[in-house]
Design a protein around this motif. Structure first.
Motif, short mmCIF file in Angstrom:
data_model
loop_
_atom_site.label_atom_id
_atom_site.label_comp_id
_atom_site.label_asym_id
_atom_site.label_seq_id
_atom_site.Cartn_x
_atom_site.Cartn_y
_atom_site.Cartn_z
N THR A 10 0.86 -1.24 0.19
CA THR A 10 -0.03 -0.25 -0.23
C THR A 10 0.88 1.41 -0.29
O THR A 10 0.34 2.38 -1.17
N GLY A 14 0.37 3.50 -2.98
CA GLY A 14 -0.10 4.73 -2.42
C GLY A 14 0.90 6.22 -3.00
O GLY A 14 0.01 6.90 -3.84
N CYS A 18 0.23 8.39 -6.12
CA CYS A 18 0.30 10.01 -6.15
C CYS A 18 1.38 10.57 -7.21
O CYS A 18 0.87 11.44 -7.33
N ALA A 63 -9.90 13.83 -0.22
CA ALA A 63 -9.93 13.29 0.54
C ALA A 63 -10.37 13.83 1.39
O ALA A 63 -11.25 13.56 2.71
N TYR A 67 -13.56 13.22 3.71
CA TYR A 67 -13.40 12.65 5.08
C TYR A 67 -13.43 13.27 6.39
O TYR A 67 -13.50 13.06 6.95
N HIS B 235 -17.73 3.00 4.00
CA HIS B 235 -17.12 2.50 3.37
C HIS B 235 -17.54 0.85 3.53
O HIS B 235 -17.71 -0.37 2.70
N LEU B 245 -7.60 -1.25 4.57
CA LEU B 245 -7.84 -0.25 3.03
C LEU B 245 -8.27 1.10 3.90
O LEU B 245 -8.42 2.17 3.95
N GLY B 246 -9.75 0.48 5.12
CA GLY B 246 -10.63 1.83 5.67
C GLY B 246 -9.91 2.53 6.69
O GLY B 246 -9.65 3.74 6.92
N TRP B 248 -6.23 2.97 7.07
CA TRP B 248 -5.92 3.72 5.94
C TRP B 248 -6.39 4.91 5.52
O TRP B 248 -5.39 6.38 5.76
N LEU B 249 -6.86 4.74 4.95
CA LEU B 249 -7.80 6.04 4.06
C LEU B 249 -8.17 7.33 4.94
O LEU B 249 -8.34 8.78 5.51
N THR B 252 -5.59 8.76 6.86
CA THR B 252 -5.17 10.00 5.66
C THR B 252 -6.05 11.29 5.44
O THR B 252 -5.48 12.28 5.99
N GLY B 253 -7.69 10.78 5.58
CA GLY B 253 -7.77 12.55 5.60
C GLY B 253 -7.76 12.81 6.82
O GLY B 253 -8.04 14.12 6.82
#
Lengths: 411, 383
Positions: A10, A14, A18, A63, A67, B235, B245-246, B248-249, B252-253
């Protein structure tokens, strides 16, 4: 596949993705879409210049939007719907249900206490540590030791302090420091000095500071032509003054309580189950963690004070206390405000400490843990979202202030 | 500075002493945990950790060896001799007894009379002589209640249990690697994304830039509590479910606003000349970013990396919501510790060791890279 390899993969995907995206999209823009040559070279350069920032920003905006921004709106929407009825719009029913629950009000009350005590105590200790370590030789070592709890997780800190608060039956040796210290008090003069006179002095000085702050806020109303500040602030000033008066009242009442309280000497206490006071035992954990942060920032601010102002004060015969309170404090006031608000933000979101130490039992509930309870134990998304919105509302004054000062600074 | 006019050495001493007191107060709880992790369960539960350096007084229930195999006949009596500690301890018995009601009836070397000529004698080092008739010296070993001072003992057994025993409930090894698996991508990926965005916000001119910066500043303080349900639903809806994965995302956010804010503040302060010269020389924005800005921004990148590392390593909430499923295969250390608090709340040797394993890595990072951490804190909050 082993998760560790998955993790490495990853990172590669990742980071590679990017960088590849940024490189290729820039290449595409320059080579294919708007090449800076040919007949429209000038126009193309301009157009590429208009688009390029968005290429750089796109992943971040995506993002952030997905998020952070979208969830705020979605939580607001969820707080107005009922999950058990298939997500129909129910207006403010969730909020009504929440406001009817004693646990919610308990969480609100506790959160307010956290909001007052933790930032105040952490900032005060931080200021003290910053000032004391400022001029001594081993100051940097002392600072990094006080700063160390910042690296410790809330859960780790919870374990550390659970050991401090541990209780054994009367006939066994106490292994928690607090009980060991507590049992060394036997109701003599020392006990009165430490357990009654000291807290009374602390509370009195707290009340004094709050009363003075309230007075500062109210004063311009009566002498409005002097400092101005606008009459529009009068309601705000009165609000602050009322809050201060209430705090003074509370501390005076607790002083009375302390003086008349009959201490159960010689009996080991289960500290985390004493209603009301257990909140303070939990707060100690966060104060312990956040003091280092306050100290580091304030220490830098104290270093930044122009030496001339202090030299002048010394020559004029000021003593160290006057130098600190009348020369240094006013010059680092803005930093103190920043530290205070930053710790306030941490306090509003405090979850792990309460979750790990008491899980909201014995009247120690706080909003974030209340919300977690509602979401993942009661499975009530509506009320959980409503609680989240309450946290958001509490945060929003700081949010607005931050945006305001960031914009002011950019101009 | 204070030395210029009227240096006050007494005040200086007071300052030194108060700092010392403050520092001791601050490290005291952590030291307690560290010391406890090296003590045995018995020691932890019988004496406070601050007594770890001194002999601990313990009340023990011991038993002599089984008489049927070990007894010997001597002068018409049967005798069992041996050591109550099996010779494996340096404990010193101060008083002892033979019934639970009178555990301090006898001193070492005294002889306890148990009636009908049956006697037992216990020495301070645990040696005993148990004498009696054939029926008396049979069956199970005689119980002896002893109060003994055991010398301080340092053991690594707790770390063995927690790290390599492979026990499913106590083991932190798996959780350790899970935490590492969560942390590394969640630290590195936001840096890449944020660096590009920060460059655009710092050095590119476009409409809406000020608005975007304000947007980032606003998102800095949005409590991540708000994001939990909508994102979990998202998710689950798009099939990521609960998993690495969830998480990590999500990390990140949640890390991006601070990353962008810190990096932008740093990049804005870089000298304008360098960038303009590069532009005049025909460098593209992409080249300027990778060849000039990134290397120069190393301190800010390091600051944020430490923040994000500490935050993701120490996080409990995000992992609980986005990662840990019902099977518990993907548990992280913080969650493991909370579970230990629930199931083994009294077993301090396991708890202390587990907690120390989880805070050791952040502490190492903290002390190794404190300079960057402080710098980042200052850039992030002092305006």
């Amino acid at each position: 596949m082993h998760p560790a390899f998955q993790g490495l993969l990853t990172i590669l995907i990742g980071v590679g993705g990017c960088v590849g995206y940024f490189y290729l999209s820039n290449q595409f823009l320059d080579k294919v879409l708007f090449p800076p040559k040919g007949a429209n070279a000038g126009r193309n350069i301009n157009r590429a210049g208009m688009i390029r920032p968005w290429l750089f920003l796109f992943p971040a905006i995506l993002a952030l939007g997905l998020y952070l921004a979208y969830p705020v709106l979605e939580t607001l929407r969820l707080s107005l719907t009922d999950r058990s009825q298939g997500g129909v719009f129910v207006g403010l029913a969730n909020y009504e249900q929440m406001f009817g629950e004693p646990k919610f009000w308990e969480a609100m009350r506790n959160n307010m206490m956290w909001l007052i005590v933790v930032p105040a105590a952490a900032t005060a200790f931080g200021l003290l540590a910053a000032q004391l370590t400022d001029r001594i030789k081993w100051g940097s070592i002392a600072k990094s030791l006080i700063f160390m709890p910042m690296a410790i997780s809330f859960v780790g800190a919870a374990v550390i302090f659970k050991l401090v608060y541990d209780t054994r039956p009367v006939d066994q040796q106490q292994i928690g420091v607090l009980n060991a210290v507590w049992l060394s008090f036997e109701g003599g003069l020392g006990s009165v000095l430490f357990l009654q006179i000291t807290p009374v002095i602390i509370l009195l000085s707290f009340a004094g500071i709050v009363a003075y702050a309230g007075y500062i806020f109210v004063r311009p109303i009566f002498s409005s032509e002097e400092e101005g500040g606008g009459l529009g602030f009068i309601p705000l000033r009165l609000l602050v003054a009322a809050g201060a008066a209430y705090l003074v009242f509370l501390s005076l009442r607790s002083i009375l309580g302390i003086l008349t309280f009959n201490y159960p000497y010689g009996v080991p206490q289960t500290w985390l189950t004493i209603p009301f006071w257990n909140n303070f035992f939990l707060m100690v954990v966060l104060i312990w963690i956040q003091t280092g942060f306050a100290m580091v920032i304030l220490s830098a601010a104290i270093r930044g004070i122009p030496e001339e102002t202090i030299e002048a004060a010394i020559i004029d015969g000021a003593n160290p206390f006057q130098i600190f309170f009348k020369i240094k404090m006013p010059q680092i006031m803005s930093t103190i405000v920043v530290v205070w608000t930053t710790i306030t933000l941490v306090v509003l979101k405090v979850f792990d400490i309460v979750y790990a130490m008491t899980n909201g039992q014995w009247e120690t509930q706080v909003l974030a843990n209340y919300m977690f309870d509602k979401l993942f134990r009661a499975n009530d998304w509506g009320v959980g979202s409503a609680a989240a919105i309450i946290i958001m509302i509490l945060v929003s004054p700081i949010l607005i202030w931050n945006v305001y000062s960031a914009r002011k600074e950019m101009r | 500075m204070d030395n210029i006019a009227g240096s006050k050495s007494s005040l200086n001493w007071a300052v030194q002493l108060s700092v010392l007191a403050l520092v001791l107060l601050w490290i005291f709880p952590t030291v307690g945990l560290l010391i406890s992790s090296f003590r045995t369960a018995d020691q932890i539960s019988t004496s406070g950790w601050w007594r770890a350096m001194f002999p601990a007084e313990q009340n023990l229930v011991l038993r002599t060896a089984g008489p049927d195999e070990t007894r010997i006949e001597r002068d018409g009596k049967f005798v069992v001799e041996g050591n109550l500690f099996d010779g494996g301890s340096e404990a010193v018995i101060s008083v002892w007894g033979i019934s639970s009601k009178e555990i301090s009836a006898y001193r070492p070397d005294e002889v306890a009379d148990m009636g009908d000529g049956e006697t037992i004698m216990v020495q301070a080092n645990g040696n005993y002589t148990w004498t009696g008739s054939e029926e008396q010296i049979s069956g199970r070993g005689q119980r002896v209640f002893a109060t003994a001072k055991t010398p301080p003992e340092i053991t690594l057994d707790n770390y063995k249990t927690v790290l390599i025993s492979g026990s499913t409930t106590d083991s932190m090894a798996k959780a350790f690697f899970n935490t590492l698996t969560v942390t590394l991508p969640a630290t590195i990926i936001p840096i890449v994304i944020a660096a590009f965005a920060a460059y655009a916000l710092a050095w590119m001119d476009f409409r809406g830039r000020a608005l975007l910066i304000a947007f980032v500043v606003a998102l800095l303080v949005v409590p991540l509590q708000l994001a939990l349900i909508p994102l979990l639903r998202l998710h689950l809806g798009i099939g990521i479910g609960k998993g690495y994965l969830g998480v990590w995302l999500a990390h990140t956010g949640f890390g991006l606003p601070l990353a962008i804010y810190l990096l932008r503040n740093y990049m804005v302060g870089l000298p304008r000349d360098i960038i303009e010269n590069a532009k005049v020389d025909g460098a593209t924005d992409f080249q300027i970013f990778t060849k000039i800005i990134l290397p120069l921004s190393f301190p800010a990148l390091a600051s944020f990396a430490i923040f994000q590392f500490l935050w993701t390593w120490n996080d409990l909430l995000v992992a609980k919501v986005f990662l840990i499923d019902a099977t518990g295969e993907t548990t992280v250390m913080t969650n493991q510790i909370v579970e230990l608090l629930g199931t083994r709340g009294g077993n301090w040797e396991i708890l202390a060791t587990a907690a120390f394993v989880s805070i050791a890595v952040p502490l190492f990072v903290f002390f190794a890279m404190q300079k960057y951490l402080v710098r980042g804190l200052l850039a992030g909050s002092v305006k």
